[in-house]
Design an enzyme around this catalytic site. Sequence first.
Site, PDB file in Angstrom:
ATOM      1  N   ASP A  24     -51.738 -32.731  17.074  1.00 29.66           N
ATOM      2  CA  ASP A  24     -50.636 -32.453  16.365  1.00 29.66           C
ATOM      3  C   ASP A  24     -49.589 -33.532  16.513  1.00 29.66           C
ATOM      4  O   ASP A  24     -49.319 -33.778  17.670  1.00 29.66           O
ATOM      5  CB  ASP A  24     -50.294 -31.130  16.784  1.00 29.66           C
ATOM      6  CG  ASP A  24     -49.718 -30.291  15.608  1.00 29.66           C
ATOM      7  OD1 ASP A  24     -49.316 -30.626  14.641  1.00 29.66           O
ATOM      8  OD2 ASP A  24     -49.756 -28.908  15.875  1.00 29.66           O
ATOM      9  N   ASP A  25     -48.564 -33.812  15.406  1.00 29.76           N
ATOM     10  CA  ASP A  25     -47.794 -34.567  15.336  1.00 29.76           C
ATOM     11  C   ASP A  25     -47.756 -35.787  16.001  1.00 29.76           C
ATOM     12  O   ASP A  25     -46.895 -36.544  16.477  1.00 29.76           O
ATOM     13  CB  ASP A  25     -46.501 -33.953  15.943  1.00 29.76           C
ATOM     14  CG  ASP A  25     -45.974 -32.725  14.957  1.00 29.76           C
ATOM     15  OD1 ASP A  25     -46.569 -32.596  14.276  1.00 29.76           O
ATOM     16  OD2 ASP A  25     -44.841 -32.253  15.368  1.00 29.76           O
ATOM     17  N   CYS A  63     -48.510 -29.786   8.713  1.00 27.81           N
ATOM     18  CA  CYS A  63     -49.607 -29.214   9.191  1.00 27.81           C
ATOM     19  C   CYS A  63     -50.472 -28.731   8.422  1.00 27.81           C
ATOM     20  O   CYS A  63     -51.682 -29.448   8.007  1.00 27.81           O
ATOM     21  CB  CYS A  63     -49.522 -28.562  10.405  1.00 27.81           C
ATOM     22  SG  CYS A  63     -48.550 -29.249  11.977  1.00 27.81           S
ATOM     23  N   HIS A 117     -54.608 -24.662  10.430  1.00 25.64           N
ATOM     24  CA  HIS A 117     -53.087 -24.255  10.979  1.00 25.64           C
ATOM     25  C   HIS A 117     -53.027 -23.023  11.471  1.00 25.64           C
ATOM     26  O   HIS A 117     -54.034 -22.116  11.064  1.00 25.64           O
ATOM     27  CB  HIS A 117     -52.130 -24.483   9.579  1.00 25.64           C
ATOM     28  CG  HIS A 117     -50.808 -24.349  10.103  1.00 25.64           C
ATOM     29  ND1 HIS A 117     -50.299 -25.149  11.061  1.00 25.64           N
ATOM     30  CD2 HIS A 117     -49.863 -23.371   9.692  1.00 25.64           C
ATOM     31  CE1 HIS A 117     -48.735 -24.813  11.334  1.00 25.64           C
ATOM     32  NE2 HIS A 117     -48.713 -23.488  10.521  1.00 25.64           N
ATOM     33  N   ASP A 301     -52.756 -35.203  12.421  1.00 23.23           N
ATOM     34  CA  ASP A 301     -52.562 -34.814  11.146  1.00 23.23           C
ATOM     35  C   ASP A 301     -51.503 -35.218  10.394  1.00 23.23           C
ATOM     36  O   ASP A 301     -51.533 -35.205   9.034  1.00 23.23           O
ATOM     37  CB  ASP A 301     -52.351 -33.127  11.184  1.00 23.23           C
ATOM     38  CG  ASP A 301     -51.329 -32.714  12.098  1.00 23.23           C
ATOM     39  OD1 ASP A 301     -50.507 -33.591  12.726  1.00 23.23           O
ATOM     40  OD2 ASP A 301     -51.070 -31.435  12.185  1.00 23.23           O
ATOM     41  N   HIS A 302     -50.560 -35.851  10.826  1.00 19.22           N
ATOM     42  CA  HIS A 302     -49.340 -36.806  10.159  1.00 19.22           C
ATOM     43  C   HIS A 302     -48.593 -37.455  11.131  1.00 19.22           C
ATOM     44  O   HIS A 302     -48.850 -37.304  12.444  1.00 19.22           O
ATOM     45  CB  HIS A 302     -48.501 -35.785   9.488  1.00 19.22           C
ATOM     46  CG  HIS A 302     -48.148 -34.547  10.192  1.00 19.22           C
ATOM     47  ND1 HIS A 302     -47.350 -34.645  11.128  1.00 19.22           N
ATOM     48  CD2 HIS A 302     -48.595 -33.128  10.072  1.00 19.22           C
ATOM     49  CE1 HIS A 302     -47.198 -33.398  11.701  1.00 19.22           C
ATOM     50  NE2 HIS A 302     -47.968 -32.536  11.002  1.00 19.22           N
TER      51      HIS A 302
END
Length: 475
Positions: A24-25, A63, A117, A301-302
């Site tokens: 994540d992130d 997300c 998510h 995810d990003h």
Amino acid sequence: MILCLATAPATAGEKPNVLFIAVDDLRPELGCFAAPVVKTPNIDRLAKSGMVFNRAYCQQAVCSPSRSSLLTGARPDTTRVWDLSTHFRKAMPDVVTLPQFFKVNGYVTQSIGKIFHHGIDDTASWSVPSTFPKAPHGAERAPVDPSAEAGASKRGPAFRATAGDDNSLHDGELADMAVAALPLLKKSPSRFFLAVGFIRPHLPFISPQKYWDLYDPQAIPLAPNPFPSHGAPSYAIVPGGELRSYGGVPVGRQLPDDYARQLKHGYLAAVSYVDAQIGRVIDALEREGLRENTIIVLWGDHGWKLGEHGAWAKHSNVENDTRVPLLICAPGMASNGKRSDALVELVDVYPTLADLAGLPLPNHLEGTSLKPLLEGRQIEWKSAAFSQYPRKVGKQNLMGYSMRTDRYRLTRWVNRDDHTKVASVELYDHSKDPLENENIAEDPTSEEILTTLTAQWTAGWRGAAPKAVLPPKTR
């Protein structure tokens, strides 16, 4: 994303396992992406045996839309997921997700941690119910900070070092669960698709003290552009966001340097912490003798802004938010130890895994298999990558559709119901402005290239898709 393939292509009777790791992130703040200061020895070790993709992009920098896109193989305008609450099955009730695809092809599929998510899990995707660490996301937050600024929620600080062991926190416990699952999956008569979803470095930036101690705070560089892009619409980047829900965050768009450095220190420590947990899972895979016939996929995810453009979050179309780490390790293939500047997207993951496993690609996929790049083929690859982000501006519902080419980023903010109604345009020349500080869309000297790029933008991802795959190079 990291993807590792068996030493030789699987035969029809010897399909590979899949270890699917989500983070994540996680922006490309990794040693293997030449990021300064950060320490990620486990991911870097994996990178040495594979191909590093320097330019990989998510389809929406938040997300659920990003994960829904990757896991369905469809882009946000097809999934109709542009927020954190909409389930992709509302618009695509019968879609076969990536893990579900492996499930119907005889695999045991299992999910541990955050893959879809929060609250968007999909029971059809898994052979067994999804499992999570006992401590839910955020349970390890510090006590409420009584000095929290007015309007802030009752959360503790945005960053903190802890005195406990790795597995006293969410991601350490998650790694324990994944390590324990591998020997059980090894005994299964079927191949497995094991998905493991880590939370850090998502806020709050919490990790054991030893990971903070890896860094000299004064050696941590701050963002060189803590200001909005000149000439960009005010809604291109909206400051604040989740960070402001934590206690003790100073007021104002641009944080003081000392606080910004502590915040970035916390992010880097969290990255090193999750790197160590990923290393534990990979080591367990090797101990079980499963590495040689297991595809390993590791993806973020990003991206995430660490003070760039005066913001600390994702939620935009800028390079910092849309670009993600992507490394593909395919032992025995021509890509070993090399780097690629090919434009690739997270929506390409689904067709890539299906292709590498020797399975027929579903018809609904909107990405492109990366297998030809792994094989070292000469290829006319896609000419652009596409991302998007919605904004509510007054009474207008806008969608910013962003196209990243080899040299430029073009973002057109249009009415969501009528794309011919254009609210604003952004154009950045990465050959001169890699930080995207100067919007040159209104510059008269940009008129010709803007016309060319607008036509390419209009053709969209279908127009940018590869037109031909050529035979492998002879060496």
